[in-house]
Design an enzyme around this catalytic site. Structure first.
Site, PDB file in Angstrom:
ATOM      1  N   GLY A 157       0.834  -1.204   0.000  1.00 32.23           N
ATOM      2  CA  GLY A 157       0.000   0.000   0.000  1.00 32.23           C
ATOM      3  C   GLY A 157       0.859   1.240   0.000  1.00 32.23           C
ATOM      4  N   PHE A 178       3.349   9.083   3.943  1.00 33.70           N
ATOM      5  CA  PHE A 178       4.775   9.423   3.959  1.00 33.70           C
ATOM      6  C   PHE A 178       5.648   8.482   3.136  1.00 33.70           C
ATOM      7  CE2 PHE A 178       4.567  12.714   7.053  1.00 33.70           C
ATOM      8  CZ  PHE A 178       3.485  12.402   7.851  1.00 33.70           C
ATOM      9  N   GLY A 179       5.056   7.474   2.561  1.00 34.42           N
ATOM     10  CA  GLY A 179       5.875   6.544   1.778  1.00 34.42           C
ATOM     11  C   GLY A 179       5.160   5.217   1.644  1.00 34.42           C
ATOM     12  N   LYS A 189       5.986   0.519   7.482  1.00 34.65           N
ATOM     13  CA  LYS A 189       5.762   1.810   6.825  1.00 34.65           C
ATOM     14  C   LYS A 189       7.093   2.527   6.817  1.00 34.65           C
ATOM     15  CE  LYS A 189       1.096   3.000   8.170  1.00 34.65           C
ATOM     16  NZ  LYS A 189       0.244   4.004   8.794  1.00 34.65           N
ATOM     17  N   GLU A 237       1.914  -4.881  13.601  1.00 38.12           N
ATOM     18  CA  GLU A 237       1.454  -6.230  13.287  1.00 38.12           C
ATOM     19  C   GLU A 237       0.848  -6.222  11.888  1.00 38.12           C
ATOM     20  OE1 GLU A 237      -2.456  -5.599  16.004  1.00 38.12           O
ATOM     21  OE2 GLU A 237      -2.104  -7.620  15.316  1.00 38.12           O
ATOM     22  N   MET A 240      -1.873  -7.154   9.108  1.00 36.80           N
ATOM     23  CA  MET A 240      -3.295  -7.450   9.049  1.00 36.80           C
ATOM     24  C   MET A 240      -3.582  -7.990   7.649  1.00 36.80           C
ATOM     25  SD  MET A 240      -4.349  -6.580  12.073  1.00 36.80           S
ATOM     26  CE  MET A 240      -6.075  -6.258  12.030  1.00 36.80           C
ATOM     27  N   ASN A 275      -5.979  -9.056   5.885  1.00 35.48           N
ATOM     28  CA  ASN A 275      -7.066  -8.656   4.983  1.00 35.48           C
ATOM     29  C   ASN A 275      -7.115  -7.163   4.684  1.00 35.48           C
ATOM     30  OD1 ASN A 275      -8.422 -11.044   4.076  1.00 35.48           O
ATOM     31  ND2 ASN A 275      -8.953 -11.405   6.213  1.00 35.48           N
ATOM     32  N   SER A 318      -7.404  -3.082   4.609  1.00 40.27           N
ATOM     33  CA  SER A 318      -8.347  -2.132   5.189  1.00 40.27           C
ATOM     34  C   SER A 318      -9.778  -2.627   5.016  1.00 40.27           C
ATOM     35  CB  SER A 318      -8.149  -0.753   4.576  1.00 40.27           C
ATOM     36  OG  SER A 318      -8.382  -0.836   3.216  1.00 40.27           O
ATOM     37  N   ASP A 341     -10.647  10.501  12.890  1.00 44.37           N
ATOM     38  CA  ASP A 341     -10.694  10.053  11.499  1.00 44.37           C
ATOM     39  C   ASP A 341     -11.152   8.595  11.441  1.00 44.37           C
ATOM     40  OD1 ASP A 341      -8.325  10.258   8.708  1.00 44.37           O
ATOM     41  OD2 ASP A 341     -10.508  10.175   8.810  1.00 44.37           O
TER      42      ASP A 341
HETATM   43  P1  AMP Z   1      -1.793   3.993   6.026  1.00 43.91           P
HETATM   44  O1  AMP Z   1      -0.646   4.829   5.726  1.00 43.91           O
HETATM   45  O2  AMP Z   1      -1.852   3.563   7.453  1.00 43.91           O
HETATM   46  O3  AMP Z   1      -3.045   4.657   5.548  1.00 43.91           O
HETATM   47  O4  AMP Z   1      -1.629   2.625   5.165  1.00 43.91           O
HETATM   48  C1  AMP Z   1      -1.853   2.569   3.773  1.00 43.91           C
HETATM   49  C2  AMP Z   1      -2.358   1.195   3.374  1.00 43.91           C
HETATM   50  O5  AMP Z   1      -1.395   0.212   3.698  1.00 43.91           O
HETATM   51  C3  AMP Z   1      -3.626   0.772   4.113  1.00 43.91           C
HETATM   52  O6  AMP Z   1      -4.791   1.224   3.484  1.00 43.91           O
HETATM   53  C4  AMP Z   1      -3.520  -0.745   4.073  1.00 43.91           C
HETATM   54  O7  AMP Z   1      -3.978  -1.241   2.841  1.00 43.91           O
HETATM   55  C5  AMP Z   1      -2.023  -0.979   4.149  1.00 43.91           C
HETATM   56  N1  AMP Z   1      -1.622  -1.227   5.543  1.00 43.91           N
HETATM   57  C6  AMP Z   1      -1.226  -0.322   6.457  1.00 43.91           C
HETATM   58  N2  AMP Z   1      -0.928  -0.918   7.624  1.00 43.91           N
HETATM   59  C7  AMP Z   1      -1.136  -2.238   7.439  1.00 43.91           C
HETATM   60  C8  AMP Z   1      -1.021  -3.404   8.289  1.00 43.91           C
HETATM   61  N3  AMP Z   1      -0.632  -3.295   9.552  1.00 43.91           N
HETATM   62  N4  AMP Z   1      -1.324  -4.604   7.761  1.00 43.91           N
HETATM   63  C9  AMP Z   1      -1.736  -4.701   6.477  1.00 43.91           C
HETATM   64  N5  AMP Z   1      -1.882  -3.664   5.640  1.00 43.91           N
HETATM   65  C10 AMP Z   1      -1.581  -2.435   6.112  1.00 43.91           C
END
Ligand code: AMP
Length: 883
Positions: A535, A539-540, A560, A607, A609, A611, A613, A653
């Site tokens: 994903g 920030f990256g 991330k 951790e 996940m 499946n 979001s 949010d």
């Molecule tokens: P975010 O920056 O937290 O919005 O993450 C962007 C995308 O990365 C999310 O919409 C998810 O699809 C994926 N993602 C973020 N964190 C996780 C995680 N802990 N496990 C699985 N996918 C994640």
């Protein structure tokens, strides 16, 4: 000839007066084997024939004599003058360097010299295991012919300028104990001012806590492999190695050592952790503060000891706070059905700081008035089981009719076996024809109560107690909503409420890095393996990968990373998510594993996940779950939000896109970054991660005057409920943000999604109460959903659409034809399906249903929902909804 000697002598004196012995400060990685300038007496070199090279003493700038060799037989042909150094022990070196400094007269500058005058000389060597009297010319091996070149120093001599040349040559692969050098003149005018012979070595160094000894470079340009040894108090994680190159430089460090448990790295050494800190394993990067309810008294601790009354289970990580046994379960409710009994109870008020609370139920059959009790024995069946219950509910069957029973329900956790005995429990006393809740606490006392008071009085007592408790509870929640207290929370002080932890805003810290340090574990980048991109975050990239734990166990993680070129502010904002997330520990909040901040890229590890979001997960599995499963997911989200609101954290949010789902369909709240609306910054009021406040999810008071509270989170939760029940439909469909704000203000609320149980839509509507104090608290939402889960029949009554069919949709909606309507809801691809099925006017579609749409060939559940949802909202709200 005399003028030549005088001149050369003058040159040498002048040269040395300029720079002389300062030439002898050499790089640290060079070891000098012979230096003619450091010899103050006779050099003892052999020159032949006698009229060739001549040793001449000259004075340096300190008036100290130094030895040079000169020859200038340019007037005679056939010169063959040899100068041989003393024997130079090899000293283990395989490759040596010879640096010579010399002047060479150019033949044209010497008046009247014949054509035999030369401007070069030759350099040779001869290897031997000891000193020799005589070496034949033919035995020498030539190193090179030396000529004056461009690298020279100008030396003024009267009206002339002479050039001091420096040349360096190397000899490879020496193998005998020593060697001689020789200089052959064949008719030039030379002054050999200095000869220095040296070899190179890689100096002793410490890299990654491994010490590498002084190492002599290899014979040719090959690298020498050197094995490192771990410094004191460190252990080898991966055999340390480095290569010493021909220039005396260290290359390609491989492997590493790490400070052993109890020690951390400081200035290339391992220092013990100070008291109050610990380091559990060599692979941990540094000492950490003792976790809550533990301490370490001495230096070099590998773990912190729990305070009295607190415990750590064998499997608990050392970084975990010490915990205590849970309090007793509460509020048991039992229902008897002939010879079966169902007992539900509330989880303990105090979980002791642990998430692994479980329950054991002990059954006793009693004679008379519960006086003589004995274990129920194997005849009785427990569903799902008697011991290790995860959920606070049990069904006990196969009891004897008209018999008194006592059920003791214990709450236990991973440390209960270490804690005091007897454990806290509640007793439920029943007679298989009726059931009463008797007492909480000590079983003997519970019995005495039970004996003296009749069942009816007990029920009355229970109701009074529940009433008092619930009033207290309401009072407590009300206190949290007190405006002054809210303000205090907003100022992010540590407001410690009884029995609750309070979230600490990273901005409370002067140094945001300290917040990260306090709340997030630093992970060594080498423990992380990135596997694939899953994903894109603000920030990256977000990647999945594996994290090697101290226990050598690998777990799946999400990684991330902060993209390159970030500003310090962006780095702080990025890491603020970890500082916030690291304060939470709840099964429905995404768990932070740690951060990587000491090397680039900076990373946040959570951790994984499986499946992804929730919004995309639901869209992908449109219509595939039983409603009770959806309620289960919603229950998890509400439980996570209850935890956050209890910690006085306002999410701001909350939306299905910010909920992550794991492989067991457990939903966890995520997205805790700081780059969202800041209440104290009016300029930032209308910006959030995505740029704007998420209007469709946000409570009206938060949009209007930035009143973000747990009650505004409850509004957003209602929207999440709607998203979940509609399998990821967009709230308010294609309405513009402005229209949403207007519609909400005028009292419009989202209609129930297709097949939505009435109770769930009612709960949504409660969350969308205009007055925020009328909205349910998250604790109440959890309780409501728990009840629905326990009683699935309550979900059977679905919202029906008949009450909506009374408005004139053409006027209200502002569209007058079927074509206009299909265009408005972006469904023009179905124009032909409608026409073929005989739908040509807008009136005709008012009574469409799923089976009709299926017949028309519009079978995709999400598309059906969109069409039917639009029709419903047309019926109800007409012009307020521009679909
Ligand atoms: P975010 O920056 O937290 O919005 O993450 C962007 C995308 O990365 C999310 O919409 C998810 O699809 C994926 N993602 C973020 N964190 C996780 C995680 N802990 N496990 C699985 N996918 C994640």
């Amino acid at each position: 000839m005399a003028f030549l000697w005088i001149s050369l002598g003058s040159i040498a004196t002048l040269c040395c007066a300029h720079s002389s012995r300062s030439w002898r400060s050499h790089p640290a990685n060079e070891v000098t084997m012979l230096d003619s300038m450091s010899a103050f007496g006779d050099l003892g070199w052999v020159a032949y024939p006698p009229e060739g090279w001549e040793e001449i003493s000259i004075m340096d700038e300190r008036n100290t004599p130094m030895r040079t060799y000169q020859v200038c037989n340019v007037m005679e042909a056939n010169q063959n003058n040899w100068l041989r150094t003393s024997w130079i022990p090899r000293d283990g070196a395989q490759r040596v360097y010879i640096e010579i400094k010399f002047t060479l007269r150019d033949c044209n500058s010497l008046p009247g010299v014949p054509g035999t005058c030369k401007e070069t000389f030759n350099m040779y060597y001869y290897e031997s295991n000891g000193k020799l009297w005589f070496i034949k010319e033919s035995q020498y091996r030539k190193i090179d012919t030396i000529a004056a070149d461009e690298s020279f120093t100008h030396v003024d001599v009267g009206d002339r300028v002479m050039k001091l040349n420096t040349e360096v040559r190397g000899i490879n692969n020496l193998s005998k104990k020593g060697f001689y050098l020789a200089f052959q003149d064949v008719g030039a005018c030379i002054a050999l001012v200095s000869v220095r012979v040296f070899y190179k070595r890689c100096p002793l160094t410490i890299r990654s806590l491994a010490q590498f000894q002084d190492t002599v470079t290899g014979g040719d340009s090959a690298l020498v492999e050197v094995q490192g040894s771990c410094v004191n108090n460190s252990v080898e994680l991966d055999s340390p190695k480095m290569y010493c190159n021909a220039d005396g430089g260290w290359l390609v460090p491989i492997g590493r050592c790490a400070c052993m448990a109890g020690y951390e790295e400081k200035d290339d050494s391992c220092q013990p952790c100070p008291p109050g800190f610990y380091k559990a394993a060599a692979s941990d990067p540094s000492c950490s503060k003792c976790p809550p309810h533990s301490s370490s008294q001495r230096e070099g601790s590998t773990e912190c000891r729990c305070e009295s009354g607190f415990y750590r289970a064998a499997r608990d990580p050392k970084a975990m706070a010490c915990t205590k046994p849970p309090s007793a379960p509460e509020n048991p409710i039992s229902t008897i059905n002939e010879t079966s009994i169902t007992i539900d109870w509330r989880s303990p008020r105090d979980g002791g700081g642990r998430g692994d609370v479980f329950y054991n139920v002990h059954c006793h059959r009693c004679l008379g008035e519960w006086r003589e009790c004995s274990p129920c024995g194997g005849r009785v069946r427990y569903i799902p089981r008697q011991l290790g219950l995860i959920h606070p509910r049990i069904l006990v069957t196969d009891l004897l009719p008209h018999t008194n029973y006592t059920f003791d329900i214990e709450a236990l956790s991973g440390i209960s076996e270490l804690g005091p005995i007897p454990r806290q429990f509640i007793s439920v006393k029943v007679t298989t024809s009726q059931a009463d809740i008797v007492a909480i606490g000590d079983p003997d006392q519970a019995t005495m109560l039970a004996v003296s008071v009749s069942g009816g009085i007990i029920i009355l007592l229970f109701l009074v107690v529940c009433f008092v408790v619930s009033r207290r509870h309401c009072g407590y929640i009300k206190a949290k909503q007190d405006p002054d207290e809210e303000k205090m929370h907003f100022q992010h002080r540590r407001v410690k409420l009884p029995g609750s932890r309070t979230y600490i805003h990273p901005h409370t810290y002067e140094d945001p890095n300290q917040a990260v340090h306090d709340f997030a574990k630093e992970i060594d980048a080498s423990c992380i393996r990135i596997e694939r991109v899953i994903g894109a975050g603000e920030f990256g990239e977000v990647c999945s990968g594996r994290l090697m734990l101290a226990s050598n166990k690998e777990i799946c993680v999400a990684i991330k990373s902060l993209k390159a070129g970030y500003s310090e502010k962006q780095r702080c904002d990025f890491l603020s998510e970890a500082s916030i997330m690291g304060q939470f520990e709840h099964p429905n909040i995404i768990r932070l594993e740690g951060v990587v901040t000491t090397c680039k890229p900076v990373m946040i590890i959570t951790e994984f996940m499986e499946n992804g979001s929730l919004d995309s997960f639901l869209k992908k599995h449109d219509g595939q779950f039983a409603v009770i499963q959806l309620v289960g997911m919603l229950r998890g989200i509400a439980s996570g939000m209850k935890y956050l609101s209890d910690m006085n954290y306002v999410h701001r949010d909350l939306a299905a896109r910010n909920i992550l789902v794991n492989s067991s369909l457990v939903c966890k709240v995520s997205d805790f970054g700081l780059s969202r609306v800041l209440e104290d910054d009016p300029e930032a009021a209308y910006t959030t991660r995505g740029g704007k406040i998420p209007i469709r999810w946000t409570a009206p008071e938060a949009i209007a005057y930035l009143k973000f509270t747990s009650a505004s989170d409850a509004w957003s939760y209602g929207i999440v409920m709607w998203e979940v029940i509609s399998y990821g439909e967009r709230p308010y469909w294609e309405m513009s943000n402005q229209d949403v704000i207007k519609a909400i203000d005028e009292g419009y609320r989202l209609p129930p999604p297709m097949d939505c149980p009435v109770v769930l839509h009612q709960l949504m509507l409660d969350c969308w109460q205009k007055s925020r104090s009328d909205r349910p608290k998250f604790g109440q939402i959890v309780t409501i959903l728990d009840k629905l889960i326990r009683c699935p029949s309550s979900l059977e009554q679905l919202s029906n659409s008949s009450s909506w069919q009374d408005s004139s949709m053409q006027e209200a909606f502002g569209v007058t034809t079927l074509e206009e309507w299909l265009k408005a809801i972006k469904m023009t691809q179905y124009q032909d399906n409608f026409t073929a099925a005989g739908y040509v006017t807008l009136d005709a579609v008012m009574h469409l249903n799923n089976s009709e749409l299926n017949k028309m060939g519009i079978t995709q559940v999400s598309q059906q929902k969109k069409i039917l949802g639009s029709i419903q909202s047309l019926h109800v709200h007409g012009s307020q909804v521009h679909v």
